[in-house]
Scaffold this motif. Structure first.
Motif, mmCIF file in Angstrom:
data_model
loop_
_atom_site.group_PDB
_atom_site.id
_atom_site.type_symbol
_atom_site.label_atom_id
_atom_site.label_comp_id
_atom_site.label_asym_id
_atom_site.label_seq_id
_atom_site.Cartn_x
_atom_site.Cartn_y
_atom_site.Cartn_z
ATOM 1 N N ARG A 52 40.520 36.495 -19.041
ATOM 2 C CA ARG A 52 42.107 36.063 -18.545
ATOM 3 C C ARG A 52 42.986 36.337 -20.083
ATOM 4 N NH1 ARG A 52 42.562 36.454 -13.531
ATOM 5 N NH2 ARG A 52 44.441 35.106 -13.267
ATOM 6 N N LEU A 53 42.061 36.660 -20.980
ATOM 7 C CA LEU A 53 42.798 36.767 -22.381
ATOM 8 C C LEU A 53 41.677 37.617 -23.353
ATOM 9 C CD1 LEU A 53 45.213 35.955 -23.892
ATOM 10 C CD2 LEU A 53 43.976 33.945 -24.689
ATOM 11 N N SER A 54 42.340 38.512 -24.282
ATOM 12 C CA SER A 54 41.493 39.078 -25.251
ATOM 13 C C SER A 54 42.316 39.135 -26.606
ATOM 14 C CB SER A 54 41.048 40.619 -24.672
ATOM 15 O OG SER A 54 42.108 41.370 -24.876
ATOM 16 N N GLY B 279 46.530 31.648 -16.038
ATOM 17 C CA GLY B 279 47.334 32.892 -16.433
ATOM 18 C C GLY B 279 48.314 33.264 -15.272
ATOM 19 N N PRO B 280 48.913 34.492 -15.708
ATOM 20 C CA PRO B 280 48.619 35.251 -16.811
ATOM 21 C C PRO B 280 49.218 34.483 -18.173
ATOM 22 C CG PRO B 280 50.413 36.498 -15.550
ATOM 23 C CD PRO B 280 49.812 35.158 -14.811
ATOM 24 N N ASP C 104 36.536 38.995 -25.454
ATOM 25 C CA ASP C 104 37.300 38.357 -24.661
ATOM 26 C C ASP C 104 37.074 36.879 -24.449
ATOM 27 O OD1 ASP C 104 35.440 38.300 -22.194
ATOM 28 O OD2 ASP C 104 36.344 40.482 -22.099
ATOM 29 N N ARG D 282 50.276 35.210 -22.251
ATOM 30 C CA ARG D 282 51.056 36.240 -23.072
ATOM 31 C C ARG D 282 51.162 35.492 -24.471
ATOM 32 N NH1 ARG D 282 56.344 34.098 -24.198
ATOM 33 N NH2 ARG D 282 56.996 32.731 -22.612
ATOM 34 N N ASP D 283 51.254 36.467 -25.607
ATOM 35 C CA ASP D 283 51.571 35.867 -27.046
ATOM 36 C C ASP D 283 52.806 35.151 -27.133
ATOM 37 O OD1 ASP D 283 51.690 35.355 -29.651
ATOM 38 O OD2 ASP D 283 51.342 37.611 -30.311
ATOM 39 N N SER E 262 51.091 30.216 -20.877
ATOM 40 C CA SER E 262 51.399 30.537 -19.306
ATOM 41 C C SER E 262 51.937 29.299 -18.795
ATOM 42 C CB SER E 262 49.960 30.710 -18.935
ATOM 43 O OG SER E 262 49.876 31.078 -17.456
ATOM 44 N N ARG F 284 43.302 41.813 -27.573
ATOM 45 C CA ARG F 284 44.527 42.804 -27.505
ATOM 46 C C ARG F 284 45.626 42.138 -27.115
ATOM 47 N NH1 ARG F 284 39.628 44.721 -24.994
ATOM 48 N NH2 ARG F 284 40.502 44.321 -22.946
ATOM 49 N N THR F 285 45.509 41.139 -26.502
ATOM 50 C CA THR F 285 46.774 40.418 -26.106
ATOM 51 C C THR F 285 48.060 40.370 -27.210
ATOM 52 O OG1 THR F 285 45.696 39.251 -24.337
ATOM 53 C CG2 THR F 285 47.626 38.293 -24.942
ATOM 54 N N ALA G 79 48.603 31.626 -26.951
ATOM 55 C CA ALA G 79 48.992 32.232 -25.916
ATOM 56 C C ALA G 79 49.655 31.362 -24.758
ATOM 57 C CB ALA G 79 47.947 33.113 -25.217
#
Length: 318
Positions: free
Chosen positions: A80-82, A135-136, A62, A138-139, A130, A84-85, A128
């Motif tokens: 705050r991001l990985s 964040g949050p 991450d 998102r892609d 924000s 998997r986002t 990503a």
């Protein structure tokens, strides 16, 4: 006598942390620093090494965020991001950089792409977004911005890593990246579409980790070099964001206990700072790295003086 000794010992213990600031983050292993100043705060976006002492490859699940107003005390915002986002992504969270543009924060990241209709795999760059620096996120696109099929100058699958974004005075944004060769492309004003063909070039000794910025009328391209192993930091300058780039030399020698290093350069409260990583923490190493910060100084002609790596770090910014 015992009481006197105890007082002296306690004084030494309280003094030591201030004298050994580097590495600046000590509870987890962090790498690939990317500083960003927003209002009065310096935000630091980092990778996260979690490989065991025995492992011989990266394990980076991450990206994390830290913040400071004095370069000494840091607030930990955690993960705050990985990868998997990003539904298209797989693999580790390699070097990344977050930039601010027109009210939004765009976090450009490098990871690997799943094999699907859009890519046959390999390293890829995503974005990503924000409304806030922490964040949050998102892609921003729902797909990768750069995939391996778009850059064919090198045969290996990991050449599309280490993005850095520079926004010029006229608000034109440029994306630079690459392992083995350096690539650049203009970005549209929305920061999620390409606005020009991709250009590939190879500065002297370049290997990875570019960082681009402007100071006065001079543009700087700072990068990890392949002239020796372990890596060092070298740089070029140019009259524009697209070159032509003139090689200027080495500014950071090898770092302790890590064969990689990675630059992040920022001006904050009247001083210039150079962020990098090493393997200096206990049980640290090339796959268990830690971020440091030291001062960066310029000569009158704009060239950069050699970075002095310290354990003291920097004084509180005022």
């Amino acid at each position: 006598m015992k009481n006197t000794f105890l007082v002296v010992l306690l004084a030494l213990v309280s003094w030591l942390p201030l004298q050994a600031q580097n590495p600046i983050i000590r509870d987890v292993f962090t790498a690939d620093p990317a500083p960003l100043v927003y209002h009065d705060t310096l935000f630091l976006y980092t990778g996260h090494d979690t490989a065991s002492v025995q492992e011989t490859n990266y394990k980076m699940p991450d990206w994390r965020i830290y913040a400071t107003t004095d370069l000494v005390h840091w607030k930990d915002y955690g993960t705050r991001l990985s990868p998997r986002t990003f539904a298209w992504a797989t693999g580790d969270a390699y070097a990344a950089q977050c930039v601010y543009h027109k009210g939004k924060f765009y976090w450009f990241v490098s990871t690997f792409h799943k094999k699907d209709d859009n890519s046959q795999g390999g390293a890829a760059i995503g974005v990503a977004v924000s409304d806030r620096p922490t964040g949050p996120f998102r892609d921003a696109i729902g797909k990768a911005l750069i995939v391996n099929e778009m850059t064919k100058d090198l045969p290996h699958a990991w050449d599309d890593i280490d993005p850095t974004v520079f926004i010029d005075d006229n608000k034109q944004a440029y994306l630079y990246w690459g392992n083995g060769s350096c690539k650049w492309v203009k970005l549209k004003d929305n920061m999620i579409e390409l606005a020009s063909p991709i250009t590939t070039f190879t500065p002297k000794n370049y290997i990875e980790g570019p960082w681009v910025y402007k100071r006065r009328k001079l543009y700087y391209l700072v990068y990890a070099s392949a002239g020796t192993k372990p890596e060092m930091i070298e740089y070029c300058t140019a009259p524009s964001a697209t070159g032509p780039w003139t090689y200027r030399g080495i500014i950071q020698e090898n770092v302790p206990n890590s064969f990689t290093t990675h630059p992040g350069i920022i001006d904050y409260k009247g001083k210039s700072y150079f962020f990098y990583h090493n393997g200096a923490l206990p049980t640290g190493g090339s796959y268990r790295r830690s971020i440091c910060v030291d001062y960066l100084h310029y000569n009158p002609d704009g060239t950069i003086q050699k970075i002095v790596q310290t354990t003291d770090g920097v004084a509180p910014a005022k």
